[in-house]
Design a protein around this motif. Structure first.
Motif, PDB file in Angstrom:
ATOM      1  N   UNK A  72     -45.271   7.158  -4.785  1.00  0.00           N
ATOM      2  CA  UNK A  72     -45.138   7.569  -6.188  1.00  0.00           C
ATOM      3  C   UNK A  72     -44.235   8.780  -6.382  1.00  0.00           C
ATOM      4  N   UNK A  73     -43.896   9.462  -5.305  1.00  0.00           N
ATOM      5  CA  UNK A  73     -43.196  10.736  -5.463  1.00  0.00           C
ATOM      6  C   UNK A  73     -41.868  10.629  -6.218  1.00  0.00           C
ATOM      7  N   UNK A  74     -40.985   9.683  -5.910  1.00  0.00           N
ATOM      8  CA  UNK A  74     -39.735   9.634  -6.679  1.00  0.00           C
ATOM      9  C   UNK A  74     -39.967   9.472  -8.177  1.00  0.00           C
ATOM     10  N   UNK A  75     -40.987   8.711  -8.537  1.00  0.00           N
ATOM     11  CA  UNK A  75     -41.236   8.466  -9.960  1.00  0.00           C
ATOM     12  C   UNK A  75     -41.829   9.693 -10.643  1.00  0.00           C
ATOM     13  N   UNK A  76     -42.742  10.416  -9.985  1.00  0.00           N
ATOM     14  CA  UNK A  76     -43.306  11.606 -10.615  1.00  0.00           C
ATOM     15  C   UNK A  76     -42.292  12.745 -10.661  1.00  0.00           C
ATOM     16  N   UNK A  77     -41.410  12.825  -9.676  1.00  0.00           N
ATOM     17  CA  UNK A  77     -40.360  13.843  -9.733  1.00  0.00           C
ATOM     18  C   UNK A  77     -39.474  13.613 -10.956  1.00  0.00           C
ATOM     19  N   UNK A  78     -39.109  12.360 -11.172  1.00  0.00           N
ATOM     20  CA  UNK A  78     -38.325  12.041 -12.368  1.00  0.00           C
ATOM     21  C   UNK A  78     -39.144  12.295 -13.632  1.00  0.00           C
ATOM     22  N   UNK A  79     -40.429  11.912 -13.610  1.00  0.00           N
ATOM     23  CA  UNK A  79     -41.279  12.091 -14.793  1.00  0.00           C
ATOM     24  C   UNK A  79     -41.399  13.561 -15.176  1.00  0.00           C
ATOM     25  N   UNK A  80     -41.545  14.450 -14.196  1.00  0.00           N
ATOM     26  CA  UNK A  80     -41.642  15.872 -14.515  1.00  0.00           C
ATOM     27  C   UNK A  80     -40.355  16.395 -15.147  1.00  0.00           C
ATOM     28  N   UNK A  81     -39.228  15.886 -14.678  1.00  0.00           N
ATOM     29  CA  UNK A  81     -37.967  16.237 -15.338  1.00  0.00           C
ATOM     30  C   UNK A  81     -37.999  15.811 -16.799  1.00  0.00           C
ATOM     31  N   UNK A  82     -38.480  14.593 -17.051  1.00  0.00           N
ATOM     32  CA  UNK A  82     -38.527  14.085 -18.425  1.00  0.00           C
ATOM     33  C   UNK A  82     -39.533  14.861 -19.275  1.00  0.00           C
ATOM     34  N   UNK A  83     -40.681  15.214 -18.700  1.00  0.00           N
ATOM     35  CA  UNK A  83     -41.638  16.019 -19.465  1.00  0.00           C
ATOM     36  C   UNK A  83     -40.971  17.288 -19.998  1.00  0.00           C
ATOM     37  N   UNK A  84     -40.118  17.892 -19.196  1.00  0.00           N
ATOM     38  CA  UNK A  84     -39.458  19.121 -19.619  1.00  0.00           C
ATOM     39  C   UNK A  84     -38.405  18.923 -20.688  1.00  0.00           C
ATOM     40  N   UNK A  85     -37.980  17.674 -20.900  1.00  0.00           N
ATOM     41  CA  UNK A  85     -36.923  17.376 -21.873  1.00  0.00           C
ATOM     42  C   UNK A  85     -37.434  16.776 -23.180  1.00  0.00           C
ATOM     43  N   UNK A  86     -38.625  16.186 -23.139  1.00  0.00           N
ATOM     44  CA  UNK A  86     -39.036  15.291 -24.230  1.00  0.00           C
ATOM     45  C   UNK A  86     -39.396  16.007 -25.529  1.00  0.00           C
ATOM     46  N   UNK A  87     -39.898  17.223 -25.466  1.00  0.00           N
ATOM     47  CA  UNK A  87     -40.161  17.939 -26.722  1.00  0.00           C
ATOM     48  C   UNK A  87     -38.886  18.046 -27.552  1.00  0.00           C
ATOM     49  N   UNK A  88     -37.800  18.489 -26.909  1.00  0.00           N
ATOM     50  CA  UNK A  88     -36.537  18.652 -27.628  1.00  0.00           C
ATOM     51  C   UNK A  88     -35.959  17.301 -28.033  1.00  0.00           C
ATOM     52  N   UNK A  89     -36.030  16.313 -27.142  1.00  0.00           N
ATOM     53  CA  UNK A  89     -35.454  14.999 -27.451  1.00  0.00           C
ATOM     54  C   UNK A  89     -36.136  14.341 -28.638  1.00  0.00           C
ATOM     55  N   UNK A  90     -37.465  14.354 -28.629  1.00  0.00           N
ATOM     56  CA  UNK A  90     -38.214  13.648 -29.671  1.00  0.00           C
ATOM     57  C   UNK A  90     -38.391  14.477 -30.936  1.00  0.00           C
ATOM     58  N   UNK A  91     -38.268  15.797 -30.822  1.00  0.00           N
ATOM     59  CA  UNK A  91     -38.596  16.662 -31.946  1.00  0.00           C
ATOM     60  C   UNK A  91     -40.087  16.741 -32.205  1.00  0.00           C
ATOM     61  N   UNK A  92     -40.878  16.389 -31.187  1.00  0.00           N
ATOM     62  CA  UNK A  92     -42.341  16.366 -31.322  1.00  0.00           C
ATOM     63  C   UNK A  92     -42.961  17.237 -30.225  1.00  0.00           C
ATOM     64  N   UNK A  93     -44.119  17.814 -30.534  1.00  0.00           N
ATOM     65  CA  UNK A  93     -44.840  18.628 -29.554  1.00  0.00           C
ATOM     66  C   UNK A  93     -45.741  17.741 -28.710  1.00  0.00           C
ATOM     67  N   UNK A  94     -45.439  17.669 -27.416  1.00  0.00           N
ATOM     68  CA  UNK A  94     -46.241  16.875 -26.483  1.00  0.00           C
ATOM     69  C   UNK A  94     -47.190  17.746 -25.664  1.00  0.00           C
ATOM     70  N   UNK A  95     -47.058  19.055 -25.810  1.00  0.00           N
ATOM     71  CA  UNK A  95     -47.963  19.972 -25.136  1.00  0.00           C
ATOM     72  C   UNK A  95     -47.615  20.253 -23.691  1.00  0.00           C
ATOM     73  N   UNK A  96     -46.428  19.864 -23.228  1.00  0.00           N
ATOM     74  CA  UNK A  96     -46.112  20.073 -21.819  1.00  0.00           C
ATOM     75  C   UNK A  96     -45.783  21.530 -21.537  1.00  0.00           C
ATOM     76  N   UNK A  97     -46.381  22.043 -20.454  1.00  0.00           N
ATOM     77  CA  UNK A  97     -46.099  23.383 -19.962  1.00  0.00           C
ATOM     78  C   UNK A  97     -46.031  23.318 -18.434  1.00  0.00           C
TER      79      UNK A  97
END
Length: 443
Positions: A72-97
């Motif tokens: 699962x590591x390659x997928x979670x590494x990519x997912x963490x990158x996306x978590x850091x981008x998605x608030x700005x991309x979507x314009x929505x608060x996802x609560x990621x810190x």
């Protein structure tokens, strides 16, 4: 009792066709919908209940690389990158810190297992480190246990389950996606041996591409079409405390409890590895495949036997017609009871470990049904016998954090794009032909 969740408004006009239909608005389906809508595709998200109302709002909220199975590591590494981008991309608060995570233990065996994992994960660029007894104590100020050691995962973090899936869907709607809740998909329309549409309780939507991300219901849905998908369902328990002056600054794992502090001073809490089995027809059908996992984790599981799961819910027997009420309509939101004993144990462990939390009180508890595979690795895959169908299920209690990566991979497979990571470990075929079906890794 359902966990807290943000409500998302449905779209106005029900369509007769789509480029892609996504079944299930949990984190995996929501993330896939976002990725598809961002490409300008006409994507329709269908949910029998409400966005994120089942397991995607009932988990810990951790977004971790630490202790992931290597597959699962390659997928979670990519997912963490996306978590850091998605608030700005979507314009929505996802609560990621990106708060970091801390593990503390008195067991040498834990430290040895964590150190072995860290040596493997270095090859993927993961930044975690073993803590000495003194460092573990310093990172858990106010705790009473003299820890033998611990682990720090500074680049991991957490997001807010009540906001994440709804926020992704809300962002997708702004890109032109359509959402319909309280609308079950009863089955697939098939022509010429491939997907040609989905039958919903509101009628047919023509499409040649479907992503089925239906969580604990996915195996039942697949069985209706002669697709054998071995999933086992485990009921987990989590709870939220009343706000209190916080003594724990970041997500913390201990043998007695795992918690995530929230901005209002409350905590989301669970007890790691604990769960309840309430098997129905599906549980019996796949008992052989799951027996090795059950045997290795038996001490942390309780077994409740009864007739209800054989007639109601995702483990029930029987079939249904596409022009009549389906099992998905009879149970709009899967809402299993919390295990009161686990709640009491978790509260007691927190109060005992942190005297400053002596007055900690329960605000709300909930159960959630976790769909698992025999090897605890998800299925994110096409199905050779039914072109046009992509499965996204079996996240085995790891799904929330990996959700943005899972959504992107499912979208890639549905559109025949180059996959963001190698999809081989997640292939459906391993579950039915035994190829590469390995022992479950770390939880």
């Amino acid at each position: 009792m359902p966990a807290p969740i943000r409500y998302v408004q449905d779209s106005a006009n029900f369509p007769d066709s789509a480029d892609v239909v996504v079944i299930g608005a949990g984190i995996a389906g929501a993330a896939a919908t976002w990725e598809l809508a961002k490409q300008g595709l006409k994507v329709v998200l269908i949910e029998k209940g409400l966005v994120g109302a089942e397991q995607s709002s009932r988990n810990w909220g951790w977004c971790r690389q630490q202790n992931r199975d290597e597959r699962e590591l390659p997928l979670i590494i990519y997912a963490l990158q996306r978590w850091g981008e998605l608030n700005d991309e979507t314009g929505e608060e996802l609560g990621f810190r990106r708060s970091g995570l801390v593990y503390a233990t008195q067991e040498e065996s834990d430290i040895a297992a964590w150190d072995k994992w860290i040596q493997m994960a270095k090859g993927y660029g993961v930044n975690s480190s073993i803590l000495t007894a003194e460092q573990a104590k310093a990172m858990t100020p106010g705790s009473t246990t003299s820890w033998r050691g611990g682990l720090s995962a500074p680049t991991d973090g957490h997001a807010e389950p009540s906001l994440a899936a709804p926020g992704l869907v809300a962002g997708a709607l702004k890109k032109g996606a359509l959402l319909f809740q309280q609308c079950a998909v009863r089955g697939l329309d098939i022509a010429g041996g491939r997907v040609s549409g989905v039958w919903t309780e509101r009628g047919l939507i023509k499409t040649s591409r479907v992503i089925c991300a239906a969580g604990a219901w996915t195996s039942m849905f697949c069985r209706r079409h002669g697709i054998d998908l071995p999933l086992g369902n485990v009921i987990g328990t989590a709870f939220r405390t009343q706000p209190i002056e916080q003594a724990i600054a970041m997500p913390l794992y201990t043998p007695g409890f795992a918690c995530r502090p929230q901005m209002d001073g409350s905590y989301t809490v669970s007890v790691s590895g604990r769960g309840r089995l309430e098997p129905g027809a599906q549980g019996l059908r796949y008992a052989r495949q799951f027996y090795p996992t059950f045997k290795s984790r038996r001490k942390n599981l309780t077994l409740n036997l009864g007739l209800s799961p054989f007639f109601n819910g995702p483990e029930a027997m029987g079939g249904w017609s596409f022009d009549r009420e389906s099992p998905f309509e009879r149970m709009r939101i899967l809402d299993p009871a919390a295990d009161a004993k686990i709640v009491e144990e978790g509260l007691a462990a927190m109060r005992r470990e942190y005297p400053a939390l002596a007055n900690l009180r329960l605000a709300q508890s909930w159960g959630g049904m976790i769909d698992s595979t025999p090897d605890a690795i998800p299925v994110i895959s096409t199905v050779a016998k039914l072109p046009g169908l992509v499965l996204s299920a079996g996240y085995s209690a790891h799904g929330f954090g990996i959700g943005p990566g899972a959504g992107r991979l499912a979208a890639d497979l549905a559109t025949e794009a180059t996959p963001i990571v190698d999809p081989t470990p997640y292939r459906y075929s391993r579950l039915v032909d035994g190829s590469g079906l390995e022992t479950p890794g770390m939880m």
